[in-house]
Design an enzyme around this catalytic site. Structure first.
Site, mmCIF file in Angstrom:
data_model
loop_
_atom_site.group_PDB
_atom_site.id
_atom_site.type_symbol
_atom_site.label_atom_id
_atom_site.label_comp_id
_atom_site.label_asym_id
_atom_site.label_seq_id
_atom_site.Cartn_x
_atom_site.Cartn_y
_atom_site.Cartn_z
ATOM 1 N N LYS A 130 0.907 -1.338 0.020
ATOM 2 C CA LYS A 130 0.197 -0.056 0.135
ATOM 3 C C LYS A 130 0.895 1.267 0.108
ATOM 4 O O LYS A 130 1.723 1.493 0.846
ATOM 5 C CB LYS A 130 -1.044 -0.256 1.172
ATOM 6 C CG LYS A 130 -1.669 1.205 1.439
ATOM 7 C CD LYS A 130 -2.741 1.033 2.606
ATOM 8 C CE LYS A 130 -3.409 2.484 2.755
ATOM 9 N NZ LYS A 130 -4.295 2.171 3.881
ATOM 10 N N LYS A 179 -2.311 -1.539 -3.785
ATOM 11 C CA LYS A 179 -3.191 -0.495 -3.709
ATOM 12 C C LYS A 179 -2.215 0.777 -3.955
ATOM 13 O O LYS A 179 -1.315 0.792 -3.044
ATOM 14 C CB LYS A 179 -3.872 -0.146 -2.459
ATOM 15 C CG LYS A 179 -4.885 0.677 -2.031
ATOM 16 C CD LYS A 179 -5.222 0.796 -0.753
ATOM 17 C CE LYS A 179 -5.990 2.127 -0.347
ATOM 18 N NZ LYS A 179 -6.408 2.152 0.953
HETATM 19 C C1 PBG Z 1 -7.376 3.330 5.715
HETATM 20 C C2 PBG Z 1 -7.383 3.160 4.232
HETATM 21 C C3 PBG Z 1 -7.399 4.295 3.448
HETATM 22 C C4 PBG Z 1 -7.952 3.570 2.078
HETATM 23 C C5 PBG Z 1 -8.347 2.605 2.310
HETATM 24 N N1 PBG Z 1 -8.121 2.310 3.757
HETATM 25 C C6 PBG Z 1 -6.845 5.685 3.322
HETATM 26 C C7 PBG Z 1 -5.584 6.154 3.657
HETATM 27 O O1 PBG Z 1 -4.703 4.970 3.923
HETATM 28 O O2 PBG Z 1 -5.432 7.157 3.907
HETATM 29 C C8 PBG Z 1 -8.140 4.505 0.848
HETATM 30 C C9 PBG Z 1 -8.975 3.921 -0.194
HETATM 31 C C10 PBG Z 1 -9.041 5.119 -1.104
HETATM 32 O O3 PBG Z 1 -8.597 6.079 -1.600
HETATM 33 O O4 PBG Z 1 -10.275 4.699 -2.125
HETATM 34 N N2 PBG Z 1 -5.882 3.087 6.091
#
Ligand code: PBG
Length: 359
Positions: free
Chosen positions: A230, A283
């Protein structure tokens, strides 16, 4: 017309992962010098194109994110994500019926709690907003898979993904203290009836801690989908409005990955595999199709998800609202390319639209 292979040799370079190979192929030509291999033959007829298509999208590939808000009888439109609302628990049954009727097999839940605090206690309260939502959905449709995001950014008053302290001289998320409350959160979600948990906090050792915590609590059959690679991405902008989870100071670069790195993603993923992740995730998706491909090549035996994130959705919606692009074709092309890169399933805000178009 007589046909005979000529001696014209065409060669090109193919670069796949780290292998760079020279492929040589002889292009046979007719004696008149025209090509005898014509790839256009298989493109001439729509039925033929259907037969030779390599990647097929199906609503069964989609996981739809939902934003569940505290309170009652409210649907609050998310300005930057047209068609998506924060909704209170009482709206979930109708929403879930629609999702199921479209053939979408799964949702992933994000919560907006009434109270935020330093440790995000609503995330692991028995009656926290997510736990209420899981129970409401399972009571309506037990056949829709309920996945829960395991993280703290929506629940903490500082907006970071865990417990913040400054024992290293500057405020940062404390990895190991956060692991303990992540386990509490996941167990609370499973007690409410979650079918799968999806930790997204990018803490080291997160999967091992959760696996052993779930097993100890008797949830050895609940799978873990790890947000394994991520990135610290600007594409999460609209989500942070939707989930009211923007960090109140600093950013997430001390735990989420640098967009410049791909080899490091393979290390993250390998660790999560060793720690027992059942499904891997990359992601965001679109700017990281190369990472999706490399993770699939490194672990072909493990199901791979890709998260087509909020910014990727909002850009398409904004351009479509301006009449600049063909929304339906662009959306299906994007989702197809994510699958073609190697994803087996896609978390996407386009799930309902795409399911309707594919029907
Ligand atoms: C929580 C999380 C996030 C997203 C999914 N889970 C936000 C982040 O990490 O700031 C983002 C998903 C999206 O942008 O659609 N940590």
């Amino acid at each position: 017309m007589s046909v005979g292979p000529s001696r014209d040799t065409i060669s090109w370079e193919t670069s796949d992962s780290s292998n760079v190979a020279q492929i040589e192929m002889t292009q046979p030509t007719t004696s008149a010098g025209f090509p005898s291999i014509r790839l256009r033959r298989l493109r001439s007829n729509p039925r033929l194109r259907d037969l030779v298509r390599e990647t097929e999208l199906n609503p069964r590939d989609f996981i739809l994110p939902l934003f569940v808000r505290h309170g009652q009888n409210q649907r609050v439109p998310i300005r930057s994500m047209p068609g998506h609302d924060q909704m209170t628990v009482d709206h979930l049954p109708r929403e879930i019926d629609e999702i199921a009727s479209l053939g979408i097999p799964a949702v992933i839940l994000f919560g907006i709690p009434e109270h935020k605090d330093a440790v995000g206690s609503d995330a692991y309260a028995a009656n926290g907003v997510i736990q209420q939502a899981v129970r409401a959905i399972k009571a309506t449709r037990s056949d829709v898979l309920v996945m829960t995001d395991v993280c703290f950014c929506e629940f903490t008053d500082h907006g970071h993904c865990g417990i913040v302290n400054d024992k290293h001289g500057h405020a940062d998320v404390d990895n190991d203290a956060t692991l303990e409350i992540l386990v509490k959160e996941a167990v609370a979600q499973c007690l409410a009836g979650a079918d799968l948990i999806a930790p997204s906090g990018m803490m080291d050792g997160m999967i091992a801690a959760l696996r052993s915590g779930l097993d100890t609590a008797g949830f050895e059959n609940i799978p873990i989908m790890s947000y394994a690679a991520k990135y610290a991405s600007a594409f999460y902008g609209p989500f942070r409005d939707a989930a009211e989870s923007a960090p109140q100071f600093g950013d997430r670069r001390s735990y989420q990955m640098d967009p410049a790195n791909a080899a490091e993603a393979l290390r993250e993923v390998a660790l999560d595999v060793a720690e027992g992740a059942d499904i891997l995730m990359v992601k965001p998706a679109l700017s990281y199709l190369d990472v999706i491909r490399r993770v699939k090549q490194a672990h072909p035996e493990i199901p791979l998800a890709a998260y087509n994130v909020s910014g990727e959705f909002s850009m398409v919606k904004a351009a479509a609202a301006n009449g600049w692009i063909d929304e339906q074709r662009i959306t299906l092309e994007i989702l197809t390319s994510i699958k073609r890169a190697g994803a087996d399933m896609i978390l996407t805000y386009f799930a309902k639209d795409a399911a309707k178009w594919l029907a």
